[in-house]
Structures are given as structure tokens and as C-alpha cells.
Design a protein around this motif. Structure first.
Motif, PDB file in Angstrom:
ATOM      1  N   ASP A  62     -16.937  -0.844   2.662  1.00  0.00           N
ATOM      2  CA  ASP A  62     -18.230  -1.367   3.095  1.00  0.00           C
ATOM      3  C   ASP A  62     -19.180  -0.250   3.528  1.00  0.00           C
ATOM      4  N   ASN A  64     -22.494  -0.039   3.390  1.00  0.00           N
ATOM      5  CA  ASN A  64     -23.724  -0.369   4.109  1.00  0.00           C
ATOM      6  C   ASN A  64     -23.469  -1.177   5.388  1.00  0.00           C
ATOM      7  N   ASP A  66     -22.404  -4.209   6.120  1.00  0.00           N
ATOM      8  CA  ASP A  66     -22.796  -5.614   6.309  1.00  0.00           C
ATOM      9  C   ASP A  66     -21.552  -6.526   6.320  1.00  0.00           C
ATOM     10  N   LYS A  68     -19.591  -7.201   4.151  1.00  0.00           N
ATOM     11  CA  LYS A  68     -19.328  -7.829   2.858  1.00  0.00           C
ATOM     12  C   LYS A  68     -19.146  -6.736   1.823  1.00  0.00           C
ATOM     13  N   VAL A  69     -18.468  -7.067   0.724  1.00  0.00           N
ATOM     14  CA  VAL A  69     -18.235  -6.080  -0.326  1.00  0.00           C
ATOM     15  C   VAL A  69     -19.068  -6.470  -1.545  1.00  0.00           C
ATOM     16  N   ASP A  70     -20.090  -5.662  -1.835  1.00  0.00           N
ATOM     17  CA  ASP A  70     -20.907  -5.975  -3.016  1.00  0.00           C
ATOM     18  C   ASP A  70     -20.279  -5.331  -4.258  1.00  0.00           C
ATOM     19  N   GLU A  73     -19.673  -1.592  -4.128  1.00  0.00           N
ATOM     20  CA  GLU A  73     -18.575  -1.247  -3.221  1.00  0.00           C
ATOM     21  C   GLU A  73     -17.226  -1.637  -3.838  1.00  0.00           C
TER      22      GLU A  73
HETATM   23 CA   LIG Z   1     -21.297  -3.993   2.102  1.00  0.00          CA
END
Ligand SMILES: [Ca+2]
Ligand SMILES: [Ca+2]
Length: 99
Positions: A62, A64, A66, A68-70, A73
Motif C-alpha cells: 500500500d 499511497n 489508503d 486498499k490495494v489498487d 500496487e
Molecule cells: Ca493503496
């Protein structure tokens, strides 16, 4: 499609299969990420002895922050794992050649 194109399509399809489970289809929530790892990378998870491995991996990925895993990532996980696999593959090939 070529093999490589198929691989890329698979990565995208797999990511979205899990990422689209909640209202935010652009990233994997904690729950979605655990499910993806447990379902798609069971052997890798077995090799991780730490019961908090999934949590640790998610935090490492992660970038950034947040939680969450975009897709970007997620790709760094795939790249990292593929690179370790490739090293194993090369070692294996070298062993074969020596015989
Ligand atoms: Ca993230
Ligand atoms: Ca999601």
C-alpha cells in the motif's frame, strides 16, 4: 492472442474479479485482498509462516497509504513474486544442466 497478452489479460481479470466485490471496483479492500491471496496464491501463503503475513504484505504494497490495494500496487506483488520464481527457475535449470 499471444501467451504474454493472455497473461496480462488474466492479471487484469483476476484483479477485477476480487476488486469488484464491493462498491469500489478500482481497488482491493482488506477483505478482497485476503480473499485474492487465499484463493489465487495458496502455495505462496503456505510458505509464509507468519499468521499476519497477509496483513504485512498488504501494508508493504500500500504505497499511497489508503489501506486498499489498487492495480498498480497489486502489480508490484505480481512482479516481486515473479522475480523470485524466476530465480528459482534459473537455479533449477542450472541444476539440470550439471547432471
Ligand atoms: Ca493503496
Ligand atoms: Ca473493491
Amino acid at each position: 492472442m499471444t501467451e504474454l497478452e493472455k497473461c496480462m489479460e488474466s492479471l487484469i481479470t483476476i484483479f477485477h474479479h476480487y476488486a469488484d466485490e464491493d462498491s469500489d471496483g478500482k481497488s482491493l479492500s482488506k477483505k478482497e485482498f485476503s480473499k485474492l491471496l487465499e484463493t489465487e496464491l495458496p502455495n505462496f501463503l503456505k510458505s509464509q509462516k507468519d499468521p499476519k503475513a497477509v496483513e504485512k504484505i498488504r501494508k508493504d504494497l500500500d504505497q499511497n497509504g489508503d489501506s486498499k490495494v489498487d492495480f498498480e500496487e497489486f502489480m508490484s506483488l505480481v512482479v516481486g513474486l515473479s522475480m523470485s520464481c524466476e530465480k528459482m527457475f534459473v537455479l533449477h535449470q542450472q541444476k539440470k544442466c550439471k547432471k
